[in-house]
Design a protein around this motif. Structure first.
Motif, PDB file in Angstrom:
ATOM      1  N   SER A 161      -3.571   2.893   3.364  1.00 26.65           N
ATOM      2  CA  SER A 161      -2.826   2.170   2.416  1.00 26.65           C
ATOM      3  C   SER A 161      -2.286   3.028   1.007  1.00 26.65           C
ATOM      4  O   SER A 161      -1.225   2.881   0.500  1.00 26.65           O
ATOM      5  CB  SER A 161      -3.725   1.017   1.578  1.00 26.65           C
ATOM      6  OG  SER A 161      -4.720   1.375   1.107  1.00 26.65           O
ATOM      7  N   LYS A 196       2.651  14.746  -6.928  1.00 22.35           N
ATOM      8  CA  LYS A 196       2.276  14.710  -5.633  1.00 22.35           C
ATOM      9  C   LYS A 196       0.954  15.487  -5.485  1.00 22.35           C
ATOM     10  O   LYS A 196       0.029  14.893  -4.683  1.00 22.35           O
ATOM     11  CB  LYS A 196       3.115  15.468  -4.749  1.00 22.35           C
ATOM     12  CG  LYS A 196       4.502  14.920  -4.265  1.00 22.35           C
ATOM     13  CD  LYS A 196       5.109  15.782  -3.425  1.00 22.35           C
ATOM     14  CE  LYS A 196       6.411  15.086  -2.593  1.00 22.35           C
ATOM     15  NZ  LYS A 196       7.226  15.795  -1.886  1.00 22.35           N
ATOM     16  N   TRP A 244       7.835  12.831   0.372  1.00 21.66           N
ATOM     17  CA  TRP A 244       6.630  12.973   0.509  1.00 21.66           C
ATOM     18  C   TRP A 244       6.506  13.610   2.092  1.00 21.66           C
ATOM     19  O   TRP A 244       7.042  12.940   3.042  1.00 21.66           O
ATOM     20  CB  TRP A 244       5.801  11.546   0.598  1.00 21.66           C
ATOM     21  CG  TRP A 244       4.479  11.934   0.850  1.00 21.66           C
ATOM     22  CD1 TRP A 244       3.777  11.592   1.870  1.00 21.66           C
ATOM     23  CD2 TRP A 244       3.421  12.189  -0.145  1.00 21.66           C
ATOM     24  NE1 TRP A 244       2.290  12.185   1.922  1.00 21.66           N
ATOM     25  CE2 TRP A 244       2.068  12.258   0.480  1.00 21.66           C
ATOM     26  CE3 TRP A 244       3.230  12.113  -1.459  1.00 21.66           C
ATOM     27  CZ2 TRP A 244       1.021  12.606  -0.079  1.00 21.66           C
ATOM     28  CZ3 TRP A 244       2.122  12.526  -2.120  1.00 21.66           C
ATOM     29  CH2 TRP A 244       0.841  12.709  -1.333  1.00 21.66           C
ATOM     30  N   ASP A 246       0.760   4.786   2.331  1.00 21.87           N
ATOM     31  CA  ASP A 246       1.971   4.163   2.340  1.00 21.87           C
ATOM     32  C   ASP A 246       2.495   4.309   0.895  1.00 21.87           C
ATOM     33  O   ASP A 246       3.974   4.300   0.881  1.00 21.87           O
ATOM     34  CB  ASP A 246       1.651   2.901   2.851  1.00 21.87           C
ATOM     35  CG  ASP A 246       1.461   2.821   4.285  1.00 21.87           C
ATOM     36  OD1 ASP A 246       1.919   3.649   4.991  1.00 21.87           O
ATOM     37  OD2 ASP A 246       0.924   1.380   4.799  1.00 21.87           O
ATOM     38  N   TYR A 247       1.581   4.077   0.028  1.00 29.17           N
ATOM     39  CA  TYR A 247       2.296   4.135  -1.299  1.00 29.17           C
ATOM     40  C   TYR A 247       2.919   5.304  -1.732  1.00 29.17           C
ATOM     41  O   TYR A 247       4.070   5.223  -2.385  1.00 29.17           O
ATOM     42  CB  TYR A 247       1.156   3.831  -2.138  1.00 29.17           C
ATOM     43  CG  TYR A 247       1.174   3.657  -3.831  1.00 29.17           C
ATOM     44  CD1 TYR A 247       1.891   2.509  -4.489  1.00 29.17           C
ATOM     45  CD2 TYR A 247       1.085   4.922  -4.527  1.00 29.17           C
ATOM     46  CE1 TYR A 247       2.431   2.677  -5.646  1.00 29.17           C
ATOM     47  CE2 TYR A 247       1.497   4.634  -5.723  1.00 29.17           C
ATOM     48  CZ  TYR A 247       1.920   3.758  -6.511  1.00 29.17           C
ATOM     49  OH  TYR A 247       2.177   3.742  -7.815  1.00 29.17           O
ATOM     50  N   CYS A 248       2.136   6.314  -1.348  1.00 32.68           N
ATOM     51  CA  CYS A 248       2.838   7.864  -1.736  1.00 32.68           C
ATOM     52  C   CYS A 248       3.884   7.981  -1.046  1.00 32.68           C
ATOM     53  O   CYS A 248       5.122   8.568  -1.548  1.00 32.68           O
ATOM     54  CB  CYS A 248       1.776   8.696  -1.136  1.00 32.68           C
ATOM     55  SG  CYS A 248       0.415   8.944  -2.163  1.00 32.68           S
ATOM     56  N   ARG A 249       4.251   7.380   0.218  1.00 32.95           N
ATOM     57  CA  ARG A 249       5.531   7.675   0.779  1.00 32.95           C
ATOM     58  C   ARG A 249       6.625   6.882   0.336  1.00 32.95           C
ATOM     59  O   ARG A 249       7.722   7.182   0.247  1.00 32.95           O
ATOM     60  CB  ARG A 249       5.233   7.159   2.139  1.00 32.95           C
ATOM     61  CG  ARG A 249       4.500   7.988   3.162  1.00 32.95           C
ATOM     62  CD  ARG A 249       4.154   7.784   4.719  1.00 32.95           C
ATOM     63  NE  ARG A 249       3.790   8.789   5.391  1.00 32.95           N
ATOM     64  CZ  ARG A 249       2.913   8.503   6.389  1.00 32.95           C
ATOM     65  NH1 ARG A 249       2.379   7.325   6.852  1.00 32.95           N
ATOM     66  NH2 ARG A 249       2.465   9.489   7.091  1.00 32.95           N
ATOM     67  N   GLN A 250       6.378   5.541  -0.357  1.00 31.64           N
ATOM     68  CA  GLN A 250       7.267   4.938  -0.924  1.00 31.64           C
ATOM     69  C   GLN A 250       7.744   5.209  -2.215  1.00 31.64           C
ATOM     70  O   GLN A 250       8.718   5.429  -2.747  1.00 31.64           O
ATOM     71  CB  GLN A 250       6.811   3.524  -1.087  1.00 31.64           C
ATOM     72  CG  GLN A 250       6.859   2.694   0.143  1.00 31.64           C
ATOM     73  CD  GLN A 250       5.872   1.124   0.083  1.00 31.64           C
ATOM     74  OE1 GLN A 250       5.988   0.749  -1.082  1.00 31.64           O
ATOM     75  NE2 GLN A 250       5.264   0.789   1.029  1.00 31.64           N
ATOM     76  N   ARG A 251       6.700   5.831  -3.161  1.00 31.70           N
ATOM     77  CA  ARG A 251       6.897   6.416  -4.609  1.00 31.70           C
ATOM     78  C   ARG A 251       7.383   7.778  -4.378  1.00 31.70           C
ATOM     79  O   ARG A 251       8.346   7.967  -5.399  1.00 31.70           O
ATOM     80  CB  ARG A 251       5.418   6.550  -5.167  1.00 31.70           C
ATOM     81  CG  ARG A 251       5.383   7.162  -6.341  1.00 31.70           C
ATOM     82  CD  ARG A 251       4.235   6.990  -7.117  1.00 31.70           C
ATOM     83  NE  ARG A 251       4.154   7.739  -8.483  1.00 31.70           N
ATOM     84  CZ  ARG A 251       3.578   7.369  -9.303  1.00 31.70           C
ATOM     85  NH1 ARG A 251       2.789   6.041  -9.626  1.00 31.70           N
ATOM     86  NH2 ARG A 251       3.622   8.003 -10.700  1.00 31.70           N
ATOM     87  N   LYS A 292      10.076   9.909  -2.351  1.00 29.51           N
ATOM     88  CA  LYS A 292      10.792   9.971  -1.239  1.00 29.51           C
ATOM     89  C   LYS A 292      10.709  11.247  -0.217  1.00 29.51           C
ATOM     90  O   LYS A 292      11.257  11.367   0.973  1.00 29.51           O
ATOM     91  CB  LYS A 292      12.496   9.824  -1.793  1.00 29.51           C
ATOM     92  CG  LYS A 292      12.578   8.453  -2.274  1.00 29.51           C
ATOM     93  CD  LYS A 292      12.268   7.052  -1.563  1.00 29.51           C
ATOM     94  CE  LYS A 292      12.104   6.068  -2.519  1.00 29.51           C
ATOM     95  NZ  LYS A 292      11.155   5.082  -1.969  1.00 29.51           N
TER      96      LYS A 292
END
Ligand code: SF4
Ligand code: SF4
Length: 122
Positions: A108, A30, A120, A111-116, A118
């Motif tokens: 963008s 993170k 976040w 968004d990727y961090c939030r998907q990668r 859980k």
């Protein structure tokens, strides 16, 4: 790169002289992605990943690029410019074709961090 052979003469945008990249350590934690979010918060900054790894991409025109598309320091241009071949370059296909991941802005990447991750933001 910005040589005045026929192909580069037809490349009116002088594509390869309008950005630079910097290799990044592969982000894993993170904290790593927090750092990338800070970097991509700056104007003209993008981030991508391709088969060579992660890169910071800064869209910024080289100050040596002349209005006619030639290089103002051609005989003394940096080695990376000398090494760049126009045999098959961005005039033929956009570099983005080879990107596995491409973040054009803060939203963008977030968004990727939030998907990668859980968790976040928690
Ligand atoms: S992108 Fe290719 S054609 Fe365009 S200036 Fe650079 S090397 Fe020449
Ligand atoms: S130094 Fe010359 S060839 Fe290299 S990026 Fe700048 S204008 Fe292009």
């Amino acid at each position: 790169m910005a040589a005045r052979d026929n192909k580069c003469q037809r490349c009116h945008a002088s594509i390869c002289c309008n950005y630079f990249t910097q290799a990044l350590d592969t982000p894993r934690s993170k904290a790593d992605f927090e750092l990338l979010l800070w970097q991509i918060s700056h104007q003209h900054a993008e981030i991508y990943k391709d088969s060579d790894g992660w890169f910071l991409l800064i869209n910024s025109t080289c100050l040596h690029l002349q209005q006619d598309g030639t290089c103002g320091i051609y005989t003394q241009r940096p080695q990376i410019c000398r090494d760049y071949s126009n045999d098959y370059c961005e005039f033929d296909a956009p570099a983005t074709d080879g990107f596995d991941l491409y973040f054009k802005n803060y939203a963008s990447l977030l968004d990727y961090c939030r998907q990668r991750f859980k968790t976040w933001g928690r």
